[in-house]
Design a protein around this motif. Structure first.
Motif, mmCIF file in Angstrom:
data_model
loop_
_atom_site.group_PDB
_atom_site.id
_atom_site.type_symbol
_atom_site.label_atom_id
_atom_site.label_comp_id
_atom_site.label_asym_id
_atom_site.label_seq_id
_atom_site.Cartn_x
_atom_site.Cartn_y
_atom_site.Cartn_z
ATOM 1 N N SER A 1 -5.056 14.621 -8.148
ATOM 2 C CA SER A 1 -4.459 13.479 -8.838
ATOM 3 C C SER A 1 -5.033 12.170 -8.301
ATOM 4 O O SER A 1 -5.369 11.261 -9.065
ATOM 5 C CB SER A 1 -2.946 13.503 -8.661
ATOM 6 O OG SER A 1 -2.362 12.389 -9.277
ATOM 7 N N GLU A 2 -5.157 12.079 -6.975
ATOM 8 C CA GLU A 2 -5.748 10.883 -6.366
ATOM 9 C C GLU A 2 -7.202 10.716 -6.803
ATOM 10 O O GLU A 2 -7.645 9.601 -7.102
ATOM 11 C CB GLU A 2 -5.666 10.971 -4.842
ATOM 12 C CG GLU A 2 -4.266 10.851 -4.294
ATOM 13 C CD GLU A 2 -4.188 11.173 -2.799
ATOM 14 O OE1 GLU A 2 -5.252 11.272 -2.145
ATOM 15 O OE2 GLU A 2 -3.059 11.324 -2.304
ATOM 16 N N ALA A 3 -7.947 11.813 -6.841
ATOM 17 C CA ALA A 3 -9.354 11.746 -7.255
ATOM 18 C C ALA A 3 -9.471 11.292 -8.696
ATOM 19 O O ALA A 3 -10.304 10.444 -9.027
ATOM 20 C CB ALA A 3 -10.026 13.109 -7.074
ATOM 21 N N VAL A 4 -8.639 11.829 -9.558
ATOM 22 C CA VAL A 4 -8.679 11.446 -10.967
ATOM 23 C C VAL A 4 -8.289 9.974 -11.123
ATOM 24 O O VAL A 4 -8.909 9.242 -11.901
ATOM 25 C CB VAL A 4 -7.768 12.370 -11.813
ATOM 26 C CG1 VAL A 4 -7.570 11.828 -13.206
ATOM 27 C CG2 VAL A 4 -8.348 13.773 -11.858
ATOM 28 N N THR A 5 -7.289 9.533 -10.379
ATOM 29 C CA THR A 5 -6.863 8.134 -10.451
ATOM 30 C C THR A 5 -7.989 7.203 -10.008
ATOM 31 O O THR A 5 -8.272 6.196 -10.665
ATOM 32 C CB THR A 5 -5.604 7.909 -9.579
ATOM 33 O OG1 THR A 5 -4.568 8.761 -10.061
ATOM 34 C CG2 THR A 5 -5.149 6.470 -9.636
ATOM 35 N N GLY B 1 -2.908 19.606 -5.779
ATOM 36 C CA GLY B 1 -2.572 18.797 -6.943
ATOM 37 C C GLY B 1 -2.583 17.310 -6.628
ATOM 38 O O GLY B 1 -3.080 16.498 -7.406
ATOM 39 N N GLU B 2 -2.024 16.937 -5.469
ATOM 40 C CA GLU B 2 -2.013 15.534 -5.056
ATOM 41 C C GLU B 2 -3.434 15.023 -4.837
ATOM 42 O O GLU B 2 -3.780 13.918 -5.251
ATOM 43 C CB GLU B 2 -1.190 15.363 -3.784
ATOM 44 C CG GLU B 2 0.300 15.518 -3.988
ATOM 45 C CD GLU B 2 1.074 15.538 -2.674
ATOM 46 O OE1 GLU B 2 0.493 15.169 -1.617
ATOM 47 O OE2 GLU B 2 2.246 15.936 -2.702
ATOM 48 N N GLY C 1 -17.094 15.342 -5.607
ATOM 49 C CA GLY C 1 -16.980 14.976 -4.197
ATOM 50 C C GLY C 1 -15.550 14.965 -3.692
ATOM 51 O O GLY C 1 -15.306 15.132 -2.503
ATOM 52 N N GLN C 2 -14.599 14.773 -4.604
ATOM 53 C CA GLN C 2 -13.194 14.737 -4.210
ATOM 54 C C GLN C 2 -12.530 16.111 -4.215
ATOM 55 O O GLN C 2 -11.445 16.269 -3.690
ATOM 56 C CB GLN C 2 -12.413 13.809 -5.154
ATOM 57 C CG GLN C 2 -12.840 12.373 -5.097
ATOM 58 C CD GLN C 2 -12.623 11.770 -3.728
ATOM 59 O OE1 GLN C 2 -11.574 11.959 -3.118
ATOM 60 N NE2 GLN C 2 -13.612 11.060 -3.230
ATOM 61 N N LEU C 3 -13.192 17.086 -4.828
ATOM 62 C CA LEU C 3 -12.590 18.416 -4.913
ATOM 63 C C LEU C 3 -12.608 19.110 -3.561
ATOM 64 O O LEU C 3 -13.638 19.122 -2.885
ATOM 65 C CB LEU C 3 -13.348 19.286 -5.925
ATOM 66 C CG LEU C 3 -13.244 18.885 -7.380
ATOM 67 C CD1 LEU C 3 -14.162 19.759 -8.225
ATOM 68 C CD2 LEU C 3 -11.813 18.993 -7.870
ATOM 69 N N PRO C 4 -11.478 19.686 -3.175
ATOM 70 C CA PRO C 4 -11.486 20.477 -1.940
ATOM 71 C C PRO C 4 -12.215 21.787 -2.217
ATOM 72 O O PRO C 4 -11.868 22.520 -3.130
ATOM 73 C CB PRO C 4 -9.993 20.720 -1.663
ATOM 74 C CG PRO C 4 -9.315 20.537 -2.971
ATOM 75 C CD PRO C 4 -10.168 19.623 -3.790
ATOM 76 N N THR C 5 -13.293 22.023 -1.480
ATOM 77 C CA THR C 5 -14.082 23.232 -1.733
ATOM 78 C C THR C 5 -14.162 24.067 -0.466
ATOM 79 O O THR C 5 -14.740 23.645 0.531
ATOM 80 C CB THR C 5 -15.513 22.879 -2.188
ATOM 81 O OG1 THR C 5 -16.086 21.996 -1.238
ATOM 82 C CG2 THR C 5 -15.521 22.228 -3.548
ATOM 83 N N PRO C 6 -13.612 25.253 -0.530
ATOM 84 C CA PRO C 6 -13.793 26.157 0.603
ATOM 85 C C PRO C 6 -15.252 26.588 0.655
ATOM 86 O O PRO C 6 -15.974 26.505 -0.337
ATOM 87 C CB PRO C 6 -12.874 27.337 0.266
ATOM 88 C CG PRO C 6 -12.667 27.270 -1.210
ATOM 89 C CD PRO C 6 -12.839 25.828 -1.610
ATOM 90 N N GLU D 1 3.484 24.573 -1.524
ATOM 91 C CA GLU D 1 3.066 23.394 -0.767
ATOM 92 C C GLU D 1 1.549 23.235 -0.805
ATOM 93 O O GLU D 1 1.040 22.127 -0.942
ATOM 94 C CB GLU D 1 3.564 23.485 0.676
ATOM 95 C CG GLU D 1 5.053 23.281 0.803
ATOM 96 C CD GLU D 1 5.556 23.517 2.221
ATOM 97 O OE1 GLU D 1 4.724 23.678 3.143
ATOM 98 O OE2 GLU D 1 6.786 23.544 2.391
ATOM 99 N N ARG D 2 0.839 24.355 -0.702
ATOM 100 C CA ARG D 2 -0.630 24.276 -0.771
ATOM 101 C C ARG D 2 -1.067 23.778 -2.135
ATOM 102 O O ARG D 2 -1.939 22.931 -2.246
ATOM 103 C CB ARG D 2 -1.266 25.622 -0.454
ATOM 104 C CG ARG D 2 -1.251 25.951 1.024
ATOM 105 C CD ARG D 2 -1.989 27.215 1.314
ATOM 106 N NE ARG D 2 -1.190 28.302 0.740
ATOM 107 C CZ ARG D 2 -1.679 29.466 0.361
ATOM 108 N NH1 ARG D 2 -2.943 29.734 0.513
ATOM 109 N NH2 ARG D 2 -0.897 30.401 -0.147
ATOM 110 N N PHE D 3 -0.465 24.329 -3.188
ATOM 111 C CA PHE D 3 -0.807 23.888 -4.533
ATOM 112 C C PHE D 3 -0.415 22.427 -4.744
ATOM 113 O O PHE D 3 -1.129 21.671 -5.402
ATOM 114 C CB PHE D 3 -0.144 24.767 -5.601
ATOM 115 C CG PHE D 3 -0.835 26.083 -5.796
ATOM 116 C CD1 PHE D 3 -2.154 26.134 -6.240
ATOM 117 C CD2 PHE D 3 -0.173 27.267 -5.526
ATOM 118 C CE1 PHE D 3 -2.798 27.346 -6.417
ATOM 119 C CE2 PHE D 3 -0.809 28.489 -5.700
ATOM 120 C CZ PHE D 3 -2.126 28.526 -6.144
ATOM 121 N N ASP D 4 0.714 22.032 -4.167
ATOM 122 C CA ASP D 4 1.134 20.632 -4.277
ATOM 123 C C ASP D 4 0.109 19.715 -3.616
ATOM 124 O O ASP D 4 -0.243 18.664 -4.167
ATOM 125 C CB ASP D 4 2.510 20.425 -3.629
ATOM 126 C CG ASP D 4 3.643 21.024 -4.455
ATOM 127 O OD1 ASP D 4 3.411 21.343 -5.644
ATOM 128 O OD2 ASP D 4 4.763 21.171 -3.898
#
Length: 151
Positions: A23-27, A19-20, A82-87, A13-16
């Protein structure tokens, strides 16, 4: 003991979600890039027309295209980063990768700025070879109709 299937499902679920998000950022990035490319097509068309008509690459027109590509690609890199989730622990790594991407882009486009000079030199050599093959003894770099000795 915990259920391995539950751990796998939670992990999936975390990877999903990641991934979502990606995917949204790339779109979104692709949509913006498509709009920008449509604007750059006109510059590229003018450059191609000049090359076809004059058999020369206009350095100013080429610089205009390169400048647009540079600006748009830097914006795209920033948007994706900017869209990447970064810990918190990955912040430095993400910044370094983004800086490396910007540096690589600039280096590549700086090299590309040599293209008009190389292309025009190649066109001169091909033209001179074609004129000689057709029996015109015009020296490379000389003007057609003017003898090589300039008289």
């Amino acid at each position: 003991m915990s259920d391995p299937k539950a751990q796998t499902t939670g992990s999936d679920e975390r990877f999903d979600r990641v991934g979502e998000t990606l995917s949204e950022a790339v779109t979104r990035a692709a949509s913006v890039l498509e709009e920008e490319l449509a604007g750059g097509v006109e510059s590229a068309r003018r450059l191609t027309e000049r090359l076809t008509a004059d058999r020369r690459v206009d350095p100013a027109a080429f610089d205009e295209v390169v400048g647009r590509v540079r600006k748009d690609t830097h914006a795209l890199i920033d948007m994706v980063v900017g869209q990447l989730p970064t810990p918190a622990s990955g912040d430095d790594l993400t910044r370094r990768y983004a800086a490396d991407a910007h540096d690589a882009l600039d280096s590549l486009l700086d090299l590309a700025r040599l293209t008009p000079e190389f292309a025009n030199g190649l066109l001169d050599r091909v033209s001179a070879g074609t004129r000689r093959a057709e029996g015109d003894p015009v020296a490379p770099g000389a003007k057609p109709g003017v003898p090589a000795d300039g008289r």
